[in-house]
Design an enzyme around this catalytic site. Structure first.
Site, short mmCIF file in Angstrom:
data_model
loop_
_atom_site.label_atom_id
_atom_site.label_comp_id
_atom_site.label_asym_id
_atom_site.label_seq_id
_atom_site.Cartn_x
_atom_site.Cartn_y
_atom_site.Cartn_z
N GLU A 180 -5.05 -4.61 10.63
CA GLU A 180 -4.03 -3.59 10.81
C GLU A 180 -4.29 -2.83 12.12
OE1 GLU A 180 -2.30 -2.57 6.63
OE2 GLU A 180 -3.86 -1.14 7.16
N ASN A 224 0.87 -1.17 0.00
CA ASN A 224 0.00 0.00 0.00
C ASN A 224 0.91 1.22 0.00
OD1 ASN A 224 -1.76 2.07 0.46
ND2 ASN A 224 -2.34 1.43 2.53
N SER A 251 3.76 -1.85 10.33
CA SER A 251 5.22 -1.91 10.52
C SER A 251 5.80 -3.28 10.18
CB SER A 251 5.59 -1.50 11.95
OG SER A 251 5.19 -0.16 12.19
N GLU A 309 -6.70 4.91 7.90
CA GLU A 309 -6.46 6.33 7.58
C GLU A 309 -7.70 6.94 6.93
OE1 GLU A 309 -2.79 5.65 5.47
OE2 GLU A 309 -1.87 5.07 7.37
N LYS A 354 0.13 4.21 -0.23
CA LYS A 354 -0.51 5.40 0.35
C LYS A 354 -0.31 6.60 -0.61
CE LYS A 354 -0.05 3.26 4.81
NZ LYS A 354 0.04 3.37 6.26
N HIS A 373 -9.40 1.38 4.96
CA HIS A 373 -8.12 1.58 5.65
C HIS A 373 -8.35 2.53 6.83
CE1 HIS A 373 -4.02 2.67 6.55
NE2 HIS A 373 -3.66 1.58 5.91
N GLY A 397 2.86 2.54 10.77
CA GLY A 397 3.82 3.62 10.59
C GLY A 397 4.54 4.02 11.86
P1 13P Z 1 3.25 0.56 7.59
O1 13P Z 1 3.73 -0.76 7.00
O2 13P Z 1 3.97 1.74 7.06
O3 13P Z 1 3.16 0.50 9.08
O4 13P Z 1 1.74 0.74 7.06
C1 13P Z 1 0.86 -0.31 7.20
C2 13P Z 1 -0.40 0.01 6.44
O5 13P Z 1 -1.14 0.88 6.84
C3 13P Z 1 -0.65 -0.71 5.21
O6 13P Z 1 -1.94 -0.49 4.75
#
Ligand code: 13P
Length: 256
Positions: free
Chosen positions: A172, A10, A218, A102, A12, A100, A178
């Protein structure tokens, strides 16, 4: 167990078209013919990068799928700024991330929105990657399983087993995204097992045993092996470590 692992990147809101073409080409250059037998590889770039990324992969004939990060549930119309399922289909997207954290946290996406998006995707033959996960407050309150499984039930409301079959769930935990703070393999496995049990309640155990449940948060080359070794973790949905070909390829190779 017949489940084939999946490693999905992903991206983002990262990579302009020029950068996306370079990264996709770097991943494609590392492609090995044995991958598709053992792992489904997916890259999920921003909308504007989808077609360029797909063009690179098609040209190289690499069996790496392209997925979107979001979609709107109506097929067309006066929805300024939105992108529809037929638009993603025309590009050749095989997957689309929905729900997601976010999007839920920053853009107010509700369980009902996630459900509408997932239904629109399966109706048109694109597999949703449904994201679920708890905040630190929910984890500290000891209600993670209830919270996450309620998200799963809401996302799949009104769908039958045939609809759900190809869908993917990504667990997640928000506190692990992150942050460099990964869930332990045991923590992740416990929730992924609870998710699979919920899918079993909804669609029967045969379908639940076929559906992929990914971990995200992560994930990196140092922790991937312990995570994907868990019986109910079928791969990863990866942010940061998917933005460099070297680390993404290491994650893919951990699934071989
Ligand atoms: P990270 O791997 O950067 O922690 O992000 C995970 C994520 O949100 C994947 O959708």
């Amino acid at each position: 167990m017949a489940r084939k692992p999946m490693m999905a990147g992903n991206w983002k809101m990262n990579n302009t078209i020029a950068e996306a073409v370079v990264l996709t080409q770097e991943i494609s250059n590392r492609y090995e013919k044995e991958w598709p037998e053992h792992v489904d590889v997916v890259v999920c770039p921003p909308y504007v990068d989808l077609k360029p990324a797909k063009t690179v992969l098609d040209f190289d004939r690499t069996k790496i799928a392209v997925g979107a990060q979001n979609v709107y549930w109506e097929p067309s119309g006066a929805f300024t700024g939105e992108i529809s399922v037929p638009m993603l289909k025309e590009i050749g997207c095989a997957y689309c991330i929905v729900g997601h954290s976010e999007r839920r946290e920053l853009f107010g996406e509700t369980n009902e929105d996630v459900n509408r998006k997932a239904k629109a995707l399966v109706a048109d033959g694109i597999a949703p990657i449904v994201c679920v996960g708890e905040s630190l407050a929910v984890r500290d309150a000891g209600t993670t399983d209830e919270y996450v499984c309620a998200q799963v039930r809401a996302a799949f409301a009104g769908m039958d087993a045939a609809d759900a079959e190809g869908a993917v769930v990504a667990y997640e935990p928000i506190w692990a995204i992150g942050t460099g703070r990964t869930a332990t393999p045991e923590q992740a496995e416990a929730v992924c097992a609870a998710i699979r049990a919920t899918l079993g309640d909804l669609f029967g155990s045969a379908v639940a045993e076929e559906m992929r449940v990914l971990y995200g948060g992560s994930m990196n080359p140092g922790n991937v092996a312990m995570l994907v070794a868990q019986p109910n973790i079928d791969g990863g949905l990866v942010g940061g470590a998917s933005l460099k070909a070297e680390s993404f390829v290491q994650l893919i190779e951990a699934c071989l």
